[in-house]
Design an enzyme around this catalytic site. Structure first.
Site, PDB file in Angstrom:
ATOM      1  N   HIS A  65       0.864  -1.189   0.000  1.00  0.00           N
ATOM      2  CA  HIS A  65       0.000   0.000   0.000  1.00  0.00           C
ATOM      3  C   HIS A  65       0.901   1.239   0.000  1.00  0.00           C
ATOM      4  O   HIS A  65       1.959   1.257   0.649  1.00  0.00           O
ATOM      5  CB  HIS A  65      -0.931   0.004   1.212  1.00  0.00           C
ATOM      6  CG  HIS A  65      -2.157  -0.838   1.008  1.00  0.00           C
ATOM      7  ND1 HIS A  65      -2.853  -1.425   2.027  1.00  0.00           N
ATOM      8  CD2 HIS A  65      -2.816  -1.190  -0.143  1.00  0.00           C
ATOM      9  CE1 HIS A  65      -3.886  -2.101   1.533  1.00  0.00           C
ATOM     10  NE2 HIS A  65      -3.885  -1.977   0.223  1.00  0.00           N
ATOM     11  N   ASP A  67       1.064   4.118   1.343  1.00  0.00           N
ATOM     12  CA  ASP A  67       1.539   4.823   2.542  1.00  0.00           C
ATOM     13  C   ASP A  67       2.702   4.096   3.227  1.00  0.00           C
ATOM     14  O   ASP A  67       3.276   4.623   4.180  1.00  0.00           O
ATOM     15  CB  ASP A  67       0.386   5.083   3.533  1.00  0.00           C
ATOM     16  CG  ASP A  67      -0.362   3.833   3.950  1.00  0.00           C
ATOM     17  OD1 ASP A  67      -0.528   2.919   3.120  1.00  0.00           O
ATOM     18  OD2 ASP A  67      -0.790   3.757   5.118  1.00  0.00           O
ATOM     19  N   HIS A  68       3.050   2.927   2.733  1.00  0.00           N
ATOM     20  CA  HIS A  68       4.196   2.200   3.298  1.00  0.00           C
ATOM     21  C   HIS A  68       5.399   2.162   2.346  1.00  0.00           C
ATOM     22  O   HIS A  68       6.461   1.688   2.728  1.00  0.00           O
ATOM     23  CB  HIS A  68       3.785   0.764   3.671  1.00  0.00           C
ATOM     24  CG  HIS A  68       2.769   0.749   4.780  1.00  0.00           C
ATOM     25  ND1 HIS A  68       3.064   0.371   6.066  1.00  0.00           N
ATOM     26  CD2 HIS A  68       1.468   1.120   4.785  1.00  0.00           C
ATOM     27  CE1 HIS A  68       1.983   0.496   6.825  1.00  0.00           C
ATOM     28  NE2 HIS A  68       0.997   0.944   6.071  1.00  0.00           N
ATOM     29  N   HIS A 143      -4.453  -8.697   6.172  1.00  0.00           N
ATOM     30  CA  HIS A 143      -4.811  -7.363   5.676  1.00  0.00           C
ATOM     31  C   HIS A 143      -5.586  -7.537   4.371  1.00  0.00           C
ATOM     32  O   HIS A 143      -5.869  -8.653   3.957  1.00  0.00           O
ATOM     33  CB  HIS A 143      -3.511  -6.557   5.490  1.00  0.00           C
ATOM     34  CG  HIS A 143      -3.691  -5.087   5.323  1.00  0.00           C
ATOM     35  ND1 HIS A 143      -4.606  -4.352   6.036  1.00  0.00           N
ATOM     36  CD2 HIS A 143      -3.046  -4.187   4.517  1.00  0.00           C
ATOM     37  CE1 HIS A 143      -4.520  -3.070   5.662  1.00  0.00           C
ATOM     38  NE2 HIS A 143      -3.583  -2.956   4.747  1.00  0.00           N
ATOM     39  N   HIS A 271      -0.066   4.011  13.662  1.00  0.00           N
ATOM     40  CA  HIS A 271      -0.863   3.899  12.433  1.00  0.00           C
ATOM     41  C   HIS A 271      -2.272   4.417  12.689  1.00  0.00           C
ATOM     42  O   HIS A 271      -3.270   3.824  12.289  1.00  0.00           O
ATOM     43  CB  HIS A 271      -0.886   2.438  11.944  1.00  0.00           C
ATOM     44  CG  HIS A 271      -1.289   2.282  10.505  1.00  0.00           C
ATOM     45  ND1 HIS A 271      -2.575   2.004  10.113  1.00  0.00           N
ATOM     46  CD2 HIS A 271      -0.582   2.377   9.357  1.00  0.00           C
ATOM     47  CE1 HIS A 271      -2.637   1.914   8.791  1.00  0.00           C
ATOM     48  NE2 HIS A 271      -1.437   2.144   8.310  1.00  0.00           N
TER      49      HIS A 271
HETATM   50 ZN   LIG Z   1      -2.321  -1.121   4.258  1.00  0.00          ZN
END
Ligand SMILES: [Zn+2]
Length: 308
Positions: A65, A67-68, A143, A271
């Site tokens: 994803h 944002d990582h 996830h 997070h």
């Molecule tokens: Zn994620």
């Protein structure tokens, strides 16, 4: 004691805010640096907190994803421009390599600097890296897309010498090294001094587990059982449990339940959804289940085991 701590570069979920950037952490074990996830502002945070990013040789990416991972191209570009030499090892799911390949055309490549990709196992616990100081393992989380957690374990340390005994017997440096490894000592007259009279047991090896992004997932407990410091995401409060489940995230209470069942020493949560300007309600919720809980902030450095 050998350094073993974690610096938080970003603690927000999904979107950076003025106070919290997206996910990234740096593990320091014995002055070797290991980055975990690389959110958008990671390299700016490294500069801000005085961490020399040329010293990072291993980057672990939990999942793909944005944002990582959006910090990776910028970080690699800066490393290249800074003249970094040697290898940068990236541990990630296989698809990262093709995602990065187009962008890498924009970055001047250098003969002396190589990216080495290592593919994470999406289904099973696996060993990623081991040397004389550290062992890194990964395990699948739960996830919306494949996601892995990591555990950083200090290798068992050598025995500690009992200083007074060693001096009393005037033991040489080379014999001290052997004693630290468990050997007995033999006096000139042939008398054997057993190792246990000369040493104290080493401290229990320390460990740090990193679990984000994930719904509560009790299958990971065997991999993190007894961990000293557990980072577990707590995107939402328990009133948004249904949303957490739907989006493959955890609530603060769920993070605490996991920490408690895994018998962790300390829980750090992060997070956070950008809806929480103040995360104290999340901390309070977690502390009801697991009192030794702390909410992370960008720039914080946390020892893997409290010194007291
Ligand atoms: Zn994620």
């Amino acid at each position: 004691m050998i350094t073993f701590n974690v610096t938080i570069l970003g603690s927000s979920s999904a979107i950076p805010t003025p106070a919290r950037f997206t996910t990234s952490q740096v593990v320091n074990l014995n002055e070797r640096l290991y980055m975990v996830d690389c959110g958008e502002a990671a390299q700016i945070q490294l500069r801000r907190f005085g961490i020399k990013f040329g010293r990072i040789n291993h980057i672990f990416i939990s999942h793909l994803h944005g944002d990582h991972i959006f910090g990776l191209p910028g970080l690699i570009s800066s490393l290249t421009m800074g003249g970094k030499k040697g290898e940068l090892n990236i541990y990630a799911h296989a698809e990262l390599r093709s995602l990065m390949s187009g962008l890498m055309n924009l970055i001047n490549d250098s003969e002396d600097f190589k990216l080495i990709y290592h593919t994470l196992n999406k289904r099973r616990h696996s060993f990623l890296l081991e040397d004389e100081k550290i062992r890194v393992e990964s395990f699948p989380l739960k996830h919306r897309i494949p996601c892995n957690g990591f555990i950083f374990r200090e290798q068992p340390q050598e025995l500690h010498l009992r200083g007074n005994k060693i001096e009393e017997l005037n033991i040489s440096i080379s014999d001290r090294l052997a004693i630290k490894k468990g050997m007995d000592y033999i006096l000139p007259d042939g008398t054997v001094i057993p190792n246990k009279d000369l040493t104290l047991p080493p401290l229990k090896p320390r460990s740090f587990a990193y679990c984000t992004d994930t719904a509560i997932h009790e299958k990971i407990i065997p991999y993190i059982e007894g961990v000293d410091l557990l980072y577990h995401e707590a995107t939402f409060g328990d009133n948004l449990k249904d949303l957490a489940k739907l989006t493959g995230h955890s609530t603060a209470r769920q993070a605490a339940i996991l920490a408690s069942k895994a018998n962790a020493g300390k829980l750090i949560i992060g997070h956070f959804s950008t809806r929480y300007k103040d995360v104290s309600e999340l901390v309070n919720e977690a502390r009801e289940v697991f009192p030794n809980t702390h909410a992370i902030n960008d720039g914080e450095k946390i020892d893997v085991r409290d010194s007291h």
